[in-house]
Design an enzyme around this catalytic site. Structure first.
Site, PDB file in Angstrom:
ATOM      1  N   ASP A 256     -97.095  -5.135  14.011  1.00 13.81           N
ATOM      2  CA  ASP A 256     -96.841  -4.985  15.439  1.00 13.81           C
ATOM      3  C   ASP A 256     -96.216  -6.259  15.992  1.00 13.81           C
ATOM      4  OD1 ASP A 256     -97.894  -2.458  15.405  1.00 13.81           O
ATOM      5  OD2 ASP A 256     -99.865  -3.049  16.159  1.00 13.81           O
ATOM      6  N   TYR A 322    -106.367  -7.242   7.289  1.00 12.77           N
ATOM      7  CA  TYR A 322    -106.174  -7.691   8.665  1.00 12.77           C
ATOM      8  C   TYR A 322    -107.349  -8.562   9.100  1.00 12.77           C
ATOM      9  CZ  TYR A 322    -102.928  -3.703   8.940  1.00 12.77           C
ATOM     10  OH  TYR A 322    -101.914  -2.802   8.718  1.00 12.77           O
ATOM     11  N   TYR A 394    -103.870   3.059  10.806  1.00 15.63           N
ATOM     12  CA  TYR A 394    -103.657   2.417  12.113  1.00 15.63           C
ATOM     13  C   TYR A 394    -104.928   1.662  12.465  1.00 15.63           C
ATOM     14  CZ  TYR A 394     -99.532   5.406  12.612  1.00 15.63           C
ATOM     15  OH  TYR A 394     -98.315   6.022  12.428  1.00 15.63           O
TER      16      TYR A 394
END
EC number: 5.4.99.25
Length: 430
Positions: A256, A322, A394
């Site tokens: 992103d 992440y 996601y």
């Protein structure tokens, strides 16, 4: 029909050069050029035509041969000259001119291998089709195939470069109708990994939403939604290094715009389009990119690649790691967070296409695995969470639930709203 009968029919169509005559029989005998074949066939036909004149008084074949063969002309005691070939319009008399054009077009271009291609004019294509319709094409070779080969041999001798049919550095295209040379230069591909060290930079160029890249007041006439991208920060030094017109950026997925890309970095390939140079010290290029990026991105491990590597990156499934800064709408205990994360660990997550990307992705339910998820830090107003998951998950919606479109989710298990405030990509496992 014998070869001599076919050759006699060809001669009836009009004056024809040795190349075009020989090309009609190219598949019959190896080790000869088409010009050598054509010369031999016309000589044999001239012998037969001379016999017919002497023994039978039949001069018609010899007269039709005369504009295409000096021996036939001399036998008739005529003062005739060989006429221009009606099939190729004399192009085989001017091959060196095409080589000159090619050498001029290639001036200043760095290359090791090439191949010649031909875009024939409508007239030449039509002439060839007429000849084949009248005389057959069982053993014939295409005009452009012979041109490619013969000019390729001459160009190799002049340039000192090698012909490579499968993967040439340059395709030298002969545009017969325009009497012009068009160069199709194979891209240079450089592979590496990048880290994005600041937020607010997209991976690739992003045209202005209002003007679609044309330039307007909203984008200060730049045509861009964002002033710069990872693509552009890498591109400028690459263009300068390889003397290319532009670049294309190919990443193994993307993060992103508000996410960092840390750790070992994300694999990418930068493609230099229409390069004037093919060789460059990639250690120097790496240093130049990082210097000009001024701490916004870093690249490392640059090496030359090929076109196939782009597809490998695009088609590879990469697991991701992440690090998330998560905030909550109400106070939540550390034990409650750890318990919810334990429920998510190893779980198969069902995600309906998130609302934030629904305008560009099909509305489907996708299933992705959470390999591991752990609490790194607990604070009164936020938590730091590490997620190791299957590519395509996601992760923001894994936390927020996206109004129930992702199940299970951290927000759903806690019973309160949760939001990813900061997202860092720590690893891309490809």
């Amino acid at each position: 029909m014998t070869i001599m009968q076919t050759a006699a029919r060809i001669i009836e169509e009009g004056p024809i050069c040795d190349n075009c005559m020989g090309r009609q029989f190219a598949r019959l005998l190896t080790g000869l050029t088409n010009a050598e074949r054509g010369e031999a066939i016309k000589l044999s036909l001239s012998l037969e035509a001379a016999r017919l004149m002497k023994e039978e008084g039949y001069k018609d074949l010899l007269e039709k041969l005369a504009p295409s063969n000096s021996y036939a002309c001399k036998t008739l005691n005529a003062s005739c000259e060989e006429e221009e070939c009606w099939v190729c319009i004399g192009i085989f008399d001017n091959l060196d001119e095409w080589v000159d054009r090619a050498m001029q077009a290639l001036e200043g271009i760095e290359y090791s291998t090439f191949v010649v291609g031909t875009k024939v004019s409508g007239l030449l294509a039509e002439n060839e089709e007429i000849l084949w319709a009248e005389c057959g094409a069982d053993y014939a070779e295409q005009l452009k195939t012979e041109l490619n080969r013969e000019i390729g041999k001459r160009l190799a001798a002049r340039s000192g470069k090698e012909v490579n049919i499968k993967m040439p550095d340059v395709v030298v295209m002969l545009d017969i109708a325009e009497e012009n040379i068009i160069l199709e230069i194979r891209s240079v591909y450089v592979e590496g990994r990048y880290r994005k060290l600041v937020r607010g930079i997209p991976q690739t160029r992003w045209p202005c939403r209002k003007c679609k890249g044309k330039g307007c007041q909203s984008c200060d006439n730049t045509g861009k939604q964002y002033p710069e991208s990872v693509d552009e920060l890498v591109s400028e030094p690459v263009i300068e290094a390889f003397g290319s017109d532009d670049t294309k950026f190919h990443g193994a997925g993307r993060e992103d715009i508000d996410a960092l890309m840390l750790g070992a970095g994300r694999p990418f390939v930068i493609e230099a389009l229409n390069p004037g140079r093919r060789d460059y010290n990639l250690s120097d290029l790496e240093e130049q990119i990082n210097s000009k990026a001024d701490g916004k991105i870093e690249v490392e491990g640059l090496k030359f690649a090929d076109k196939a590597r782009v597809q490998t990156l695009k088609n590879s499934t990469a697991d991701k790691v992440y690090k998330l800064k998560v905030t909550f709408s109400a106070p939540v205990t550390e034990d409650a967070i750890r318990s919810a994360l334990e429920d998510l660990k190893g779980n198969l997550i069902e995600q309906r296409t998130p609302q934030r990307v629904s305008h560009r992705r099909a509305d489907l339910v996708r299933k992705r695995q959470v390999h591991s998820i752990e609490l790194l830090e607990y604070h009164q107003d936020h938590a730091i969470i590490r997620v190791d998951c299957e590519g395509g998950l996601y992760v923001k919606e894994l936390i927020s639930s996206d109004e129930g479109r992702t199940t299970p989710s951290l927000a759903g298990l806690l019973g309160i709203d949760a939001m990813v405030e900061e997202l860092d990509v720590v690893d891309v496992k490809i």
